[in-house]
Design a protein around this motif. Sequence first.
Motif, mmCIF file in Angstrom:
data_model
loop_
_atom_site.group_PDB
_atom_site.id
_atom_site.type_symbol
_atom_site.label_atom_id
_atom_site.label_comp_id
_atom_site.label_asym_id
_atom_site.label_seq_id
_atom_site.Cartn_x
_atom_site.Cartn_y
_atom_site.Cartn_z
ATOM 1 N N PRO A 7 48.720 -15.604 -60.480
ATOM 2 C CA PRO A 7 48.596 -14.997 -59.152
ATOM 3 C C PRO A 7 47.518 -15.687 -58.321
ATOM 4 O O PRO A 7 46.450 -16.012 -58.825
ATOM 5 N N LEU A 8 47.819 -15.912 -57.045
ATOM 6 C CA LEU A 8 46.810 -16.465 -56.131
ATOM 7 C C LEU A 8 45.743 -15.403 -55.880
ATOM 8 O O LEU A 8 46.041 -14.211 -55.799
ATOM 9 N N ILE A 9 44.507 -15.840 -55.767
ATOM 10 C CA ILE A 9 43.412 -14.892 -55.571
ATOM 11 C C ILE A 9 42.852 -15.052 -54.166
ATOM 12 O O ILE A 9 42.523 -16.160 -53.739
ATOM 13 N N ARG A 10 42.763 -13.960 -53.465
ATOM 14 C CA ARG A 10 42.062 -13.971 -52.171
ATOM 15 C C ARG A 10 40.702 -13.346 -52.375
ATOM 16 O O ARG A 10 40.609 -12.180 -52.747
ATOM 17 N N ALA A 11 39.655 -14.107 -52.147
ATOM 18 C CA ALA A 11 38.310 -13.594 -52.383
ATOM 19 C C ALA A 11 38.060 -12.372 -51.516
ATOM 20 O O ALA A 11 38.400 -12.373 -50.329
ATOM 21 N N ARG A 12 37.503 -11.342 -52.113
ATOM 22 C CA ARG A 12 37.134 -10.177 -51.309
ATOM 23 C C ARG A 12 35.755 -10.403 -50.721
ATOM 24 O O ARG A 12 34.843 -10.830 -51.418
ATOM 25 N N ALA A 13 35.636 -10.122 -49.439
ATOM 26 C CA ALA A 13 34.344 -10.345 -48.789
ATOM 27 C C ALA A 13 33.378 -9.238 -49.198
ATOM 28 O O ALA A 13 33.749 -8.079 -49.276
#
Lengths: 562, 362
Positions: A7-13
């Motif tokens: 799964p691609l990971i989108r960094a959480r701010a």
Amino acid sequence: MTAASAPLIRARASRDDLIMRAGLALFALFLLVVVALPLWALLSKSFQDHNGNFVGLANYLRYVETPALFQSFWNSLFVAIVVTAIVVPLAFIYAYALTRSCMRFKAVFQGLALIPILAPSLLPAISLIYLFGNQGLLKGWLFGQPVYGATGIITAQVFYCFPHALMILVTALSMADQRLYESADALGASRLRKFLTVTLPGAKYGLISTSFVIFTLVITDFGIAKVVGGRFNVLATDIYKQVIGQQNFEMGAVVGVVLLVPALLSFAVDRIVARRQVAQLSARAVPFEPKPRQSRDLALTLFCAAIGLAILGVFAVSVWASFITFWPYNLTLTLKNYAFGNFDPLGWGVYWNSLKMAAASAILGTIAVFLGAYLVEKSKGFHVGRNFVHLLAMIPLAVPGLVLGLSYIFFFNMKGNPLGFLYGTMAILVVNTVAHFYTVSHLTAVTALKQLDAEFEAVSASLKVPVWRTFFRVTVPICLPAILDVAIYFFVNAMTTVSAVIFLYSSETKLASLAIVNMDESGFTAGAAGMATVIVVTSAAVKLAQLGLSRLLSRTQAWRKR
Amino acid sequence: MDVTGASPYLSIRRLTKRFGSFTALDDVSLDVFAREFVVFLGPSGCGKTTLLRAIAGLDIQTSGTIHQGGRDVSALPPAERDFGIVFQSYALFPNLTVFDNVGYGLVSRGQPRSQIQARVAELLALVGLPDSGAKYPSQLSGGQQQRVALARALAISPGLLLLDEPLSALDARVRTHLRQELKELQRKLGITTIMVTHDQEEALTLADRIVVMNHGVIDQVGTPTEVYRQPASPFVADFVGTMNFLQASVAEHGVVAIGGRQFWVESLNGMKPGTAATVCIRPEDVKTRNVEPGSENALEVEVKALEFLGSFARARLAPADGGDPEIVADFSINLLRDLKVEPGLKLPVALPPDRLRAFPKA
Ligand SMILES: Nc1ncnc2c1ncn2[C@@H]1O[C@H](COP(=O)(O)OP(=O)(O)OP(=O)(O)O)[C@@H](O)[C@H]1O
Ligand SMILES: [Mg+2]
């Protein structure tokens, strides 16, 4: 290679990231309002008629077809080229003496050469009038030629521009690699050959950059042409005449755009050169150590003494003249020229205005610049926002003060601008000054921040310490010397600036530097000289205070000791 | 360390990190167990730091997941993860005293001053700097700074300690000393630790398990003995310790031919006869004492060159009758004296089959 991908990971701010991004967005907005939108207002004005209808290039055509206007374009070009051709070689030799010789009293010579920075550009022009004007002491030296015109402009500009050229060239020449000279020695190269094959190529980019900077300074400076220009029109005075004299805002806008061209060009060249320059000095370079050589050192000392004394002399003339009862007939000393109330309705009020404006610019400007630089430099991700803010921060360097000031007139007088209430207040002078001198300050702050360990923020995050705490507890204290530099830079420039604010002051917010222009215009040259002297003394005092303060910092803060 | 049966404390699954078109980590999976000391070892640019920073959340991976203590931390920012970190530069705050540096993470937790003081004192004692609280980092030696950085990272009692080349900025003596201290400290605290290094000696002495990385992938995970004794690839064999690489071809089951000579090999990793192979043996594994000529894998060699390395000597050997293979072998000083080894001496040596490792030729 596996078939299914992870799964691609989108960094959480984090909260810190969000705060910093919001800060960046605010900053982008701030810079848009104080830099980009006013310039846009200027640009669009140049394509409009009196009533605000779009007229395409009509104004530009009229500009080119009006000989009186177009002539000043050539005049400006001529003056700028001549001044550049004179200043760059002189400053190069002076810088060479400071960096590459064993001349004595280097600190004194360096200090002398930097005096003009403390004064408005008007000051050398006023001195020229005292020396060579209609009542000049040395009028005879010009064989009856008037000092007003190209001669006066060029001479005064040489004095005004000299320290600016010197600073860049000193930096360029101090970045030398001893090893290159040693290998040249080993090859038995003659002195001339070493100079031509090692020294000059090494300073090449510095020389190019200096030439463009000086060219732009001359083209965009207003004060000198105003005082000694006489009937010799240049672009900078044209804007003033079109806008203030004839209320022809459209033509003023056109001249403003024309003035923007050389500035933008020189800015672009400077950027390219700066990028090339970086690669020049490798980390393994050995700093250059000059060796004494009596004949050379003596010649350079004489050269520097001549230039230094000339600069000192020119400044001393104005200071002296400001204490003279009636130049040149009654040379007894007096303080009456400092009773500014006789020359200007605000009297010393203009000086207090200047102090207030300079202090506000220094404080607010420094806070803005440092916060902005911190956000650009240290926030994570959000590259678009960071690059955008950085780009906006670079624009003011390419915008001449006159153009910025004019832009402010258009922007803040636009119908429906919610910020219109600022027009004519002290606040607009402060905002304008901060914007005008933003870039150099921004770069100073960025350089200081780059020297910090890049992992401070990472360490803080791992320790769950919020970013603002580390900012105040660590970043700001370490950067205090740079912060001080920025504040002083703002202060001194705010004290001496003329070009941008001349469009923006009201009768209550007139500044000391502007009062000089007014007094000179009304023939109160002695008062003008007095006010210029007051400004020089103030700037010098502030500079000295900075020196003392940074000494104090390095002495009282134990951790700064190595 | 027994790790069987336990569920991992840190579980990395199919991690990939791209910088533009460059892939710095390629589908990396790894488990780290509680209280374990794991070392990432590999040459410069192989992605060790990238993996460590992904675990910390400092540079979040392009794809793949990380679970820590049963929690999915894959996308969390560093502040929401549970780790302490020591960077190569230490990143000590130069304007704060040692005391304030160590207590930096404690102050914002609203603990009372006295409690913070006690904790900092405890930590400073732990790292052996009980009296340095009032000093500034610039007044400390490199080794002392490193300990302060360690104390600061440990102050908030993190579940995971991350160390990026923490010893590389120090000179060799200090480094060896601190290595032992670090190991003892880790044992005493029982804190799960991941350290990055490109120094194989450091990895071998410190690690419970070594993760050998190369070009963004993991080549081998194993105990120091496993990695040293049974390298999983020629790369690992070459990177950890010294190794003879001999060009060979598989002759028949359990036999390889090297330079026309036949050698028994314990395992051929399933290679078929006729395949080209690389056969490895460590210099210290070459049998030099009590070799009967004609015995298993024996070879009559001549000493070509000799290099003293303190407690032993390394010799370059070539078959006495010419040809391949040339071998590097270690002689103890004792043996050297007994056999009067010097260049030109001829003697029999053997390559024990259980010490020979064969890999398909790359
Ligand atoms: N921000 C980045 N942008 C582009 N490439 C990067 C970036 N960070 C790392 N890389 C590249 O990723 C690769 C792995 O880098 P990494 O820092 O993880 O190496 P390393 O194993 O820690 O090496 P070293 O021992 O030199 O520290 C390198 O080739 C590096 O050039
Ligand atoms: Mg690294």
